[in-house]
Design a protein around this motif. Structure first.
Motif, short mmCIF file in Angstrom:
data_model
loop_
_atom_site.label_atom_id
_atom_site.label_comp_id
_atom_site.label_asym_id
_atom_site.label_seq_id
_atom_site.Cartn_x
_atom_site.Cartn_y
_atom_site.Cartn_z
N GLN A 12 0.81 -1.23 0.00
CA GLN A 12 0.00 0.00 0.00
C GLN A 12 0.84 1.28 0.00
O GLN A 12 0.34 2.34 -0.33
N ARG A 13 2.13 1.21 0.33
CA ARG A 13 2.95 2.41 0.38
C ARG A 13 3.07 3.03 -1.01
O ARG A 13 3.37 2.38 -1.98
N ARG A 14 2.79 4.31 -1.10
CA ARG A 14 2.87 5.07 -2.34
C ARG A 14 3.63 6.35 -2.08
O ARG A 14 3.67 6.85 -0.94
N SER A 15 4.17 6.93 -3.10
CA SER A 15 4.82 8.24 -2.98
C SER A 15 3.74 9.30 -2.85
O SER A 15 2.86 9.41 -3.70
N ILE A 16 3.83 10.07 -1.78
CA ILE A 16 2.85 11.13 -1.49
C ILE A 16 3.48 12.47 -1.85
O ILE A 16 4.63 12.75 -1.49
N GLY A 129 2.71 9.94 5.40
CA GLY A 129 3.00 9.91 3.97
C GLY A 129 4.48 10.19 3.75
O GLY A 129 5.12 10.89 4.53
N THR A 130 5.01 9.61 2.68
CA THR A 130 6.43 9.78 2.36
C THR A 130 6.64 9.88 0.86
O THR A 130 5.79 9.45 0.07
N CYS A 131 7.78 10.40 0.49
CA CYS A 131 8.22 10.36 -0.90
C CYS A 131 9.74 10.32 -0.90
O CYS A 131 10.39 11.12 -0.22
N TRP A 132 10.30 9.36 -1.63
CA TRP A 132 11.74 9.26 -1.79
C TRP A 132 12.12 10.38 -2.74
O TRP A 132 11.59 10.49 -3.84
N SER A 163 17.28 10.56 0.19
CA SER A 163 16.50 11.37 1.13
C SER A 163 15.03 11.05 0.95
O SER A 163 14.61 10.53 -0.09
N ALA A 164 14.26 11.39 1.97
CA ALA A 164 12.81 11.18 1.93
C ALA A 164 12.13 12.28 2.71
O ALA A 164 12.67 12.77 3.71
N VAL A 165 10.96 12.68 2.24
CA VAL A 165 10.14 13.63 2.98
C VAL A 165 9.05 12.84 3.70
O VAL A 165 8.62 11.79 3.24
N LEU A 166 8.61 13.40 4.84
CA LEU A 166 7.57 12.78 5.65
C LEU A 166 6.57 13.85 6.07
O LEU A 166 6.94 14.99 6.30
N GLY A 167 5.33 13.42 6.23
CA GLY A 167 4.31 14.31 6.74
C GLY A 167 2.97 13.61 6.76
O GLY A 167 2.85 12.43 6.39
N TYR A 168 1.97 14.34 7.20
CA TYR A 168 0.62 13.80 7.19
C TYR A 168 0.03 13.98 5.80
O TYR A 168 0.11 15.06 5.21
N LYS A 169 -0.55 12.93 5.28
CA LYS A 169 -1.12 12.95 3.93
C LYS A 169 -2.34 13.86 3.87
O LYS A 169 -3.18 13.81 4.76
N LYS A 170 -2.44 14.66 2.80
CA LYS A 170 -3.65 15.45 2.58
C LYS A 170 -4.79 14.56 2.13
O LYS A 170 -5.94 14.78 2.47
N VAL A 171 -4.47 13.55 1.34
CA VAL A 171 -5.46 12.60 0.84
C VAL A 171 -5.14 11.23 1.42
O VAL A 171 -4.03 10.73 1.27
N ALA A 172 -6.11 10.63 2.09
CA ALA A 172 -5.86 9.36 2.78
C ALA A 172 -5.87 8.16 1.84
O ALA A 172 -5.11 7.22 2.02
N VAL A 173 -6.73 8.17 0.83
CA VAL A 173 -6.87 7.00 -0.05
C VAL A 173 -5.98 7.19 -1.28
O VAL A 173 -6.07 8.19 -1.97
N VAL A 174 -5.12 6.23 -1.50
CA VAL A 174 -4.24 6.26 -2.66
C VAL A 174 -4.44 4.95 -3.42
O VAL A 174 -4.37 3.87 -2.83
#
Length: 188
Positions: A12-16, A129-132, A163-174
């Motif tokens: 389920q992990r996706r780039s956010i 949420g994360t994005c590489w 590097s990766a960014v982290l935070g709370y997702k604006k959209v929960a369903v991906v």
């Protein structure tokens, strides 16, 4: 097919690329960092994590990366760099840079990649949420590169590899797209 919580998280992990303004909690950050420390490695754990949560510094890294990208031969990177609205960190409140010891006895790209993957999976498992991110590493090739290394306290002899960014997702369903066929060959 075998299904468990770990396999579900991996699938389920996706780039956010859209984050809430709210900073992640310290407890969440520590859990993610600890997971990174437990990544497989060549035996010497020759990595270093730099956590940046200062908005001004994040903005400066974005601008420095764009400055460096404007000078590159890759047209796609130059286009991104020339887009005033492009933020290579996607407005995320936290950036983790994974650097590796350039004097380690084995190449560190794989070790740093494994640590980054652990960070991403741990974050997903607790709802972050994360994005590489590759683009931000270009900042270290800008005119401010040496200054940024010092300001970020990247240890001498260490090079930022991922590097990766982290935070709370604006959209929960991906949506999770199907995987391409024919990516596995069996020889038994």
């Amino acid at each position: 097919m075998i299904i468990n919580e770990t396999l579900k998280i991996i699938k389920q992990r996706r780039s956010i690329r859209s984050f809430k303004d709210e900073q992640i909690q310290e407890e969440e950050l520590q859990a993610v960092l600890e997971a990174g420390l437990y990544a497989p490695n060549a035996g010497d754990q020759a990595w270093h994590f730099t956590v940046i949560q200062n908005k001004e510094l994040l903005d400066r890294l974005n601008l420095a990366a764009k400055e460096a990208a404007k000078q590159m031969d890759m047209e796609h990177l130059r286009e991104l760099a020339n887009n005033e609205k492009f933020d290579c960190l996607y407005g995320a409140p936290t950036l983790i840079i994974v650097s590796g010891n350039e004097h380690a006895p084995v190449p560190l790209e794989a070790d740093c990649a494994a640590a980054t993957q652990n960070l991403l999976l741990a974050a997903e498992s607790i709802g972050l949420g994360t994005c590489w991110i590759f683009f931000v590493l270009l900042a270290f090739y800008s005119l401010q590169g040496s200054e940024l290394r010092k300001e970020l306290k990247i240890p001498e002899g260490y090079r930022p590899y991922s590097s990766a960014v982290l935070g709370y997702k604006k959209v929960a369903v991906v949506n999770v797209p199907d995987r391409k066929p024919n990516l596995i060959t069996y020889i038994r």
